[in-house]
Design a protein around this motif. Structure first.
Motif, short mmCIF file in Angstrom:
data_model
loop_
_atom_site.label_atom_id
_atom_site.label_comp_id
_atom_site.label_asym_id
_atom_site.label_seq_id
_atom_site.Cartn_x
_atom_site.Cartn_y
_atom_site.Cartn_z
N MET A 29 0.84 -1.21 0.00
CA MET A 29 0.00 0.00 0.00
C MET A 29 0.87 1.26 0.00
SD MET A 29 -3.25 -0.70 -0.10
CE MET A 29 -4.32 0.34 0.84
N ALA A 30 1.92 1.25 0.79
CA ALA A 30 2.81 2.42 0.84
C ALA A 30 3.45 2.66 -0.52
CB ALA A 30 3.89 2.21 1.91
N LYS A 31 3.92 1.59 -1.14
CA LYS A 31 4.54 1.71 -2.45
C LYS A 31 3.53 2.21 -3.49
CE LYS A 31 7.20 -0.76 -5.90
NZ LYS A 31 7.82 -2.00 -6.31
N LEU A 32 2.31 1.70 -3.41
CA LEU A 32 1.27 2.12 -4.34
C LEU A 32 1.04 3.63 -4.27
CD1 LEU A 32 -1.13 1.50 -6.29
CD2 LEU A 32 -2.52 1.12 -4.25
N PHE A 33 0.84 4.14 -3.07
CA PHE A 33 0.57 5.58 -2.91
C PHE A 33 1.81 6.43 -3.19
CE2 PHE A 33 -3.13 3.93 -0.69
CZ PHE A 33 -4.11 4.78 -1.16
N ARG A 34 2.97 5.86 -2.99
CA ARG A 34 4.20 6.62 -3.22
C ARG A 34 4.56 6.69 -4.70
NH1 ARG A 34 7.09 3.82 0.14
NH2 ARG A 34 7.84 2.36 -1.40
N GLU A 35 4.30 5.60 -5.45
CA GLU A 35 4.83 5.51 -6.81
C GLU A 35 3.80 5.57 -7.94
OE1 GLU A 35 7.35 2.09 -7.01
OE2 GLU A 35 8.62 2.77 -5.36
N GLU A 36 2.54 5.35 -7.64
CA GLU A 36 1.54 5.30 -8.72
C GLU A 36 0.95 6.69 -8.96
OE1 GLU A 36 -0.35 4.51 -11.73
OE2 GLU A 36 0.50 2.69 -10.86
N PRO A 37 1.13 7.24 -10.16
CA PRO A 37 0.62 8.59 -10.45
C PRO A 37 -0.86 8.61 -10.85
CG PRO A 37 1.93 7.80 -12.29
CD PRO A 37 2.00 6.75 -11.23
N ASP A 38 -1.39 7.48 -11.32
CA ASP A 38 -2.76 7.43 -11.82
C ASP A 38 -3.76 7.11 -10.69
OD1 ASP A 38 -5.03 7.22 -13.38
OD2 ASP A 38 -4.50 5.26 -14.23
N ALA A 39 -4.64 8.07 -10.41
CA ALA A 39 -5.60 7.91 -9.32
C ALA A 39 -6.52 6.71 -9.53
CB ALA A 39 -6.43 9.18 -9.15
N LYS A 40 -6.94 6.47 -10.77
CA LYS A 40 -7.82 5.33 -11.05
C LYS A 40 -7.11 4.01 -10.73
CE LYS A 40 -10.59 7.43 -14.67
NZ LYS A 40 -10.97 7.39 -16.09
N GLN A 41 -5.86 3.93 -11.09
CA GLN A 41 -5.07 2.72 -10.82
C GLN A 41 -4.89 2.52 -9.31
OE1 GLN A 41 -4.59 0.65 -13.08
NE2 GLN A 41 -2.99 -0.72 -12.39
N ILE A 42 -4.70 3.61 -8.59
CA ILE A 42 -4.57 3.54 -7.13
C ILE A 42 -5.84 2.95 -6.53
CG2 ILE A 42 -4.46 4.91 -5.00
CD1 ILE A 42 -2.50 6.76 -6.43
N ILE A 43 -6.97 3.45 -6.96
CA ILE A 43 -8.25 2.97 -6.44
C ILE A 43 -8.44 1.48 -6.75
CG2 ILE A 43 -10.77 3.17 -6.66
CD1 ILE A 43 -10.25 6.23 -7.13
N LYS A 44 -8.14 1.07 -7.98
CA LYS A 44 -8.29 -0.34 -8.36
C LYS A 44 -7.38 -1.24 -7.54
CE LYS A 44 -9.20 0.66 -13.20
NZ LYS A 44 -8.66 0.52 -14.57
N LEU A 45 -6.10 -0.87 -7.48
CA LEU A 45 -5.14 -1.71 -6.77
C LEU A 45 -5.39 -1.72 -5.27
CD1 LEU A 45 -1.89 -0.96 -8.78
CD2 LEU A 45 -3.23 -3.06 -8.77
N LYS A 46 -5.81 -0.60 -4.73
CA LYS A 46 -6.11 -0.54 -3.30
C LYS A 46 -7.24 -1.52 -2.97
CE LYS A 46 -7.56 2.65 0.31
NZ LYS A 46 -8.98 2.87 0.47
N GLU A 47 -8.25 -1.56 -3.80
CA GLU A 47 -9.37 -2.48 -3.60
C GLU A 47 -8.89 -3.94 -3.68
OE1 GLU A 47 -13.18 -3.58 -2.68
OE2 GLU A 47 -12.38 -1.55 -2.70
N ILE A 48 -8.05 -4.23 -4.65
CA ILE A 48 -7.50 -5.60 -4.79
C ILE A 48 -6.68 -5.96 -3.56
CG2 ILE A 48 -5.85 -7.01 -6.08
CD1 ILE A 48 -6.86 -5.52 -8.62
N TYR A 49 -5.83 -5.06 -3.10
CA TYR A 49 -5.01 -5.31 -1.91
C TYR A 49 -5.89 -5.57 -0.69
CZ TYR A 49 -0.88 -3.56 -4.47
OH TYR A 49 0.14 -3.35 -5.36
N GLN A 50 -6.96 -4.80 -0.55
CA GLN A 50 -7.85 -4.98 0.59
C GLN A 50 -8.58 -6.33 0.51
OE1 GLN A 50 -10.01 -1.27 0.28
NE2 GLN A 50 -8.80 -0.36 1.92
N LEU A 51 -8.95 -6.74 -0.69
CA LEU A 51 -9.58 -8.06 -0.85
C LEU A 51 -8.59 -9.17 -0.49
CD1 LEU A 51 -11.61 -7.55 -4.15
CD2 LEU A 51 -12.53 -7.92 -1.85
#
Length: 75
Positions: A29-51
């Motif tokens: 999660m830290a890497k995602l928010f630190r390195e991913e510039p696309d907000a849509k991708q952040i939302i998608k991956l965050k949901e996958i990580y939480q699942l």
């Protein structure tokens, strides 16, 4: 059948694997928010990580219940 005994080493390894899963989740999660510039991708991956975290927690709970049942059966 041999009697089943609680083994502190097994318990330590089990807790260690849960701790490792938590560490991996927080790191991802830290890497995602630190390195991913696309907000849509952040939302998608965050949901996958939480699942994935939910699945990990549920399987850990099921494992604990199964082990407890086996221990109680053989006590």
């Amino acid at each position: 059948m041999k009697r089943c005994r609680r083994n502190p080493e097994d318990l330590r390894r089990y807790r260690s694997s849960e701790t490792e899963a938590d560490r991996v989740m927080h790191s991802a999660m830290a890497k995602l928010f630190r390195e991913e510039p696309d907000a849509k991708q952040i939302i998608k991956l965050k949901e996958i990580y939480q699942l994935l975290e939910s699945v990990t927690r549920r399987s850990a709970k099921m494992s604990r219940n199964l082990i407890e049942g086996i221990v109680l059966e053989n006590a």
